[in-house]
Design a protein around this motif. Structure first.
Motif, PDB file in Angstrom:
ATOM      1  N   PHE A 141       0.836  -1.257  -0.111  1.00 52.49           N
ATOM      2  CA  PHE A 141      -0.019   0.144   0.029  1.00 52.49           C
ATOM      3  C   PHE A 141       0.836   1.244  -0.066  1.00 52.49           C
ATOM      4  CE2 PHE A 141       0.592  -1.404   4.399  1.00 52.49           C
ATOM      5  CZ  PHE A 141       1.063  -0.283   4.905  1.00 52.49           C
ATOM      6  N   ASN A 142       0.241   2.489  -0.388  1.00 47.94           N
ATOM      7  CA  ASN A 142       1.113   3.429  -0.575  1.00 47.94           C
ATOM      8  C   ASN A 142       0.983   4.630   0.628  1.00 47.94           C
ATOM      9  OD1 ASN A 142       2.381   5.880  -1.385  1.00 47.94           O
ATOM     10  ND2 ASN A 142       1.330   5.940  -3.666  1.00 47.94           N
ATOM     11  N   PHE A 143       2.234   4.846   1.225  1.00 47.37           N
ATOM     12  CA  PHE A 143       1.968   5.553   2.467  1.00 47.37           C
ATOM     13  C   PHE A 143       1.443   6.980   2.042  1.00 47.37           C
ATOM     14  CE2 PHE A 143       5.968   3.333   4.305  1.00 47.37           C
ATOM     15  CZ  PHE A 143       5.270   2.192   4.696  1.00 47.37           C
ATOM     16  N   GLN A 144       1.678   7.555   0.914  1.00 51.59           N
ATOM     17  CA  GLN A 144       1.275   8.779   0.603  1.00 51.59           C
ATOM     18  C   GLN A 144      -0.229   8.963   0.418  1.00 51.59           C
ATOM     19  OE1 GLN A 144       3.509  11.172   0.548  1.00 51.59           O
ATOM     20  NE2 GLN A 144       5.099   9.719   1.085  1.00 51.59           N
ATOM     21  N   THR A 145      -1.015   7.959  -0.197  1.00 53.69           N
ATOM     22  CA  THR A 145      -2.197   7.881  -0.200  1.00 53.69           C
ATOM     23  C   THR A 145      -3.035   7.412   1.016  1.00 53.69           C
ATOM     24  OG1 THR A 145      -2.353   5.993  -1.446  1.00 53.69           O
ATOM     25  CG2 THR A 145      -1.953   7.883  -2.771  1.00 53.69           C
ATOM     26  N   SER A 146      -2.269   6.974   2.321  1.00 50.85           N
ATOM     27  CA  SER A 146      -2.891   6.366   3.321  1.00 50.85           C
ATOM     28  C   SER A 146      -3.689   7.284   3.962  1.00 50.85           C
ATOM     29  CB  SER A 146      -2.007   5.456   3.985  1.00 50.85           C
ATOM     30  OG  SER A 146      -0.964   6.249   4.588  1.00 50.85           O
ATOM     31  N   PHE A 191      -2.866   7.237   7.108  1.00 52.90           N
ATOM     32  CA  PHE A 191      -1.893   7.728   8.333  1.00 52.90           C
ATOM     33  C   PHE A 191      -1.596   9.080   8.653  1.00 52.90           C
ATOM     34  CE2 PHE A 191      -0.109   3.279   6.998  1.00 52.90           C
ATOM     35  CZ  PHE A 191      -1.058   2.614   7.838  1.00 52.90           C
ATOM     36  N   PRO A 192      -1.420   9.442  10.003  1.00 51.29           N
ATOM     37  CA  PRO A 192      -0.915  10.764  10.236  1.00 51.29           C
ATOM     38  C   PRO A 192       0.559  11.009   9.397  1.00 51.29           C
ATOM     39  CG  PRO A 192      -1.556   9.570  12.208  1.00 51.29           C
ATOM     40  CD  PRO A 192      -1.447   8.333  11.231  1.00 51.29           C
ATOM     41  N   ILE A 193       0.664  12.394   8.856  1.00 50.31           N
ATOM     42  CA  ILE A 193       1.864  12.369   8.338  1.00 50.31           C
ATOM     43  C   ILE A 193       3.185  12.514   9.162  1.00 50.31           C
ATOM     44  CG2 ILE A 193       1.589  14.818   9.203  1.00 50.31           C
ATOM     45  CD1 ILE A 193       2.867  13.733   5.574  1.00 50.31           C
ATOM     46  N   LEU A 194       3.137  12.649  10.073  1.00 48.19           N
ATOM     47  CA  LEU A 194       4.306  12.424  11.202  1.00 48.19           C
ATOM     48  C   LEU A 194       4.774  10.747  11.149  1.00 48.19           C
ATOM     49  CD1 LEU A 194       6.761  13.395  13.171  1.00 48.19           C
ATOM     50  CD2 LEU A 194       5.027  13.230  14.780  1.00 48.19           C
ATOM     51  N   PHE A 195       3.610   9.941  11.342  1.00 49.83           N
ATOM     52  CA  PHE A 195       3.866   8.525  11.254  1.00 49.83           C
ATOM     53  C   PHE A 195       4.526   8.077   9.762  1.00 49.83           C
ATOM     54  CE2 PHE A 195       2.115   4.092  10.784  1.00 49.83           C
ATOM     55  CZ  PHE A 195       3.063   3.734  11.758  1.00 49.83           C
ATOM     56  N   VAL A 196       4.049   8.767   8.871  1.00 53.78           N
ATOM     57  CA  VAL A 196       4.559   8.498   7.323  1.00 53.78           C
ATOM     58  C   VAL A 196       5.893   8.814   7.206  1.00 53.78           C
ATOM     59  CG1 VAL A 196       4.185   8.855   4.740  1.00 53.78           C
ATOM     60  CG2 VAL A 196       2.074   8.566   6.361  1.00 53.78           C
ATOM     61  N   ARG A 197       6.426  10.138   7.802  1.00 50.67           N
ATOM     62  CA  ARG A 197       7.599  10.459   7.642  1.00 50.67           C
ATOM     63  C   ARG A 197       8.504   9.374   8.659  1.00 50.67           C
ATOM     64  NH1 ARG A 197       6.113  12.376   3.773  1.00 50.67           N
ATOM     65  NH2 ARG A 197       5.611  14.461   3.519  1.00 50.67           N
ATOM     66  N   ASN A 246      12.850   4.156   6.748  1.00 52.15           N
ATOM     67  CA  ASN A 246      13.286   2.706   6.501  1.00 52.15           C
ATOM     68  C   ASN A 246      14.133   2.824   5.134  1.00 52.15           C
ATOM     69  OD1 ASN A 246      13.610   0.064   6.000  1.00 52.15           O
ATOM     70  ND2 ASN A 246      11.247  -0.477   6.079  1.00 52.15           N
ATOM     71  N   PRO A 247      15.352   2.381   5.065  1.00 54.32           N
ATOM     72  CA  PRO A 247      16.325   2.311   4.097  1.00 54.32           C
ATOM     73  C   PRO A 247      15.508   1.221   2.999  1.00 54.32           C
ATOM     74  CG  PRO A 247      17.083   1.210   5.832  1.00 54.32           C
ATOM     75  CD  PRO A 247      16.087   1.575   6.402  1.00 54.32           C
ATOM     76  N   LEU A 248      14.734   0.263   3.552  1.00 50.29           N
ATOM     77  CA  LEU A 248      14.126  -0.624   2.321  1.00 50.29           C
ATOM     78  C   LEU A 248      13.092   0.005   1.909  1.00 50.29           C
ATOM     79  CD1 LEU A 248      13.997  -4.065   4.632  1.00 50.29           C
ATOM     80  CD2 LEU A 248      15.687  -3.053   2.843  1.00 50.29           C
ATOM     81  N   TYR A 249      12.406   0.875   2.241  1.00 52.52           N
ATOM     82  CA  TYR A 249      11.365   1.726   1.605  1.00 52.52           C
ATOM     83  C   TYR A 249      12.119   2.785   0.619  1.00 52.52           C
ATOM     84  CZ  TYR A 249       8.258   5.421   0.880  1.00 52.52           C
ATOM     85  OH  TYR A 249       7.422   6.703   0.198  1.00 52.52           O
ATOM     86  N   PRO A 267      10.449  14.877  -0.902  1.00 56.36           N
ATOM     87  CA  PRO A 267      11.515  14.576   0.279  1.00 56.36           C
ATOM     88  C   PRO A 267      12.497  13.614  -0.116  1.00 56.36           C
ATOM     89  CG  PRO A 267       9.531  13.245   0.578  1.00 56.36           C
ATOM     90  CD  PRO A 267       9.410  14.248  -0.796  1.00 56.36           C
ATOM     91  N   ASN A 268      12.603  13.286  -1.377  1.00 54.42           N
ATOM     92  CA  ASN A 268      13.540  12.285  -1.714  1.00 54.42           C
ATOM     93  C   ASN A 268      15.183  12.610  -1.362  1.00 54.42           C
ATOM     94  OD1 ASN A 268      11.656  10.646  -2.765  1.00 54.42           O
ATOM     95  ND2 ASN A 268      12.018  11.317  -4.976  1.00 54.42           N
ATOM     96  N   LEU A 269      15.435  13.801  -1.495  1.00 57.71           N
ATOM     97  CA  LEU A 269      16.919  14.445  -1.149  1.00 57.71           C
ATOM     98  C   LEU A 269      17.050  14.125   0.253  1.00 57.71           C
ATOM     99  CD1 LEU A 269      19.481  15.566  -2.146  1.00 57.71           C
ATOM    100  CD2 LEU A 269      18.297  17.861  -1.566  1.00 57.71           C
ATOM    101  N   ASN A 270      16.221  14.523   1.375  1.00 50.65           N
ATOM    102  CA  ASN A 270      16.427  13.994   2.768  1.00 50.65           C
ATOM    103  C   ASN A 270      16.397  12.746   2.866  1.00 50.65           C
ATOM    104  OD1 ASN A 270      16.318  16.824   3.107  1.00 50.65           O
ATOM    105  ND2 ASN A 270      14.221  17.058   3.811  1.00 50.65           N
TER     106      ASN A 270
END
Length: 271
Positions: free
Chosen positions: A196-201, A203-209, A214-217, A237-240
């Motif tokens: 499932f896609n975190f961005q479209t879930s 979940f609270p934004i802080l939890f998603v961040r 996770n390096p596997l993510y 946020p890819n750069l971070n």
């Protein structure tokens, strides 16, 4: 730091040995099976079919990305996950499985995880070819962003070795570590955005961040953004996440090579 560079030089100097032993290892694993090496490809395909029936059909996940059907999106992410999951577990037991080889001849022990990393690439390329086939059948065509695949593939290999050299050493020191690692990976499967896609879930934004650290993510999402043309490495946020990923890899590489170098002479006695 010098220890880490010496270990890296060992991988380059013994690349031909790694490649030959990876081929032999695969053949030895399936030599008593009727289908032989075909199981390297059948097992991942069966798992993909099960996950799609459960999450794509039964639970009707829909399109996790706008304009991208669920099946190609899922396979593009699950292909590197299946590779990383199997390689992490195989590399973690690579040293104590080859204790006879280590004890009978002068052999660069640090290349043992690399043998597993290379040996599992055959099934990875098959899964990626299947993912590309699904993209083409769903009218998703190559774009310039596909060039990022090379970068994320390199990230995946480096991550697998950093984890491999660490886990293979710890597994010798703590024999329960391999079983513990299996449980950790089961949890990470659901925390890496495979199904499932975190961005479209919701979940609270802080939890998603937090989950995105996770390096596997990072690897899974990177393959998706590259092949599905949804983002670039230098964008936020890819750069971070890129900075966080390489810090994680450097930490495990330094600590893993340190432990490996410290206990390498005692591996036979410890096993």
């Amino acid at each position: 730091m010098n220890v880490m560079f010496n270990v890296i030089r060992d991988q380059i100097a013994n690349f031909k040995i790694i490649r030959r032993m990876a081929k032999y290892d695969d053949r030895a694993t399936y030599q008593s099976h009727y289908l032989g090496l075909a199981w390297e490809f059948l097992n991942p395909l069966i798992q993909i079919g099960i996950y799609y029936l459960v999450f794509g059909v039964a639970l009707k996940r829909g399109d996790p990305m706008h304009g991208i059907p669920y099946l190609p999106w899922m396979v593009t992410g699950i292909a590197p996950w299946l590779y990383m999951n199997k390689t992490t577990l195989d590399a973690s037991k690579s040293v104590y499985q080859q204790v006879g080889l280590v004890s009978k001849m002068k052999f660069p022990v640090s290349v043992l995880p690399s043998i597993k990393i290379m040996g599992n690439l055959y099934s990875f390329w098959t899964m990626m070819a299947f993912a590309v086939f699904l993209m083409f059948t769903n009218h998703i065509w190559p774009t310039v962003s596909w060039i990022q695949f090379i970068y994320y593939f390199f990230c995946m290999i480096v991550l697998m070795y950093a984890l491999g050299i660490f886990n293979s050493t710890v597994s010798v020191l703590i024999r329960d570590w391999h079983i513990t690692l299996q449980s950790i990976l089961r949890v990470l499967f659901y925390m890496s955005g495979i199904l499932f896609n975190f961005q479209t879930s919701k979940f609270p934004i802080l939890f998603v961040r937090v989950l995105e650290l996770n390096p596997l993510y990072y690897i899974v999402n990177g393959f998706r953004e590259s092949l599905l043309s949804r983002g670039w490495i230098w964008q936020q946020p890819n750069l971070n996440l890129t900075i966080t990923f390489w810090m994680f890899v450097l930490l495990f590489m330094l600590f893993g090579t340190y432990l490996h170098n410290k206990f390498r002479a005692d591996f036979v006695d410890l096993i």
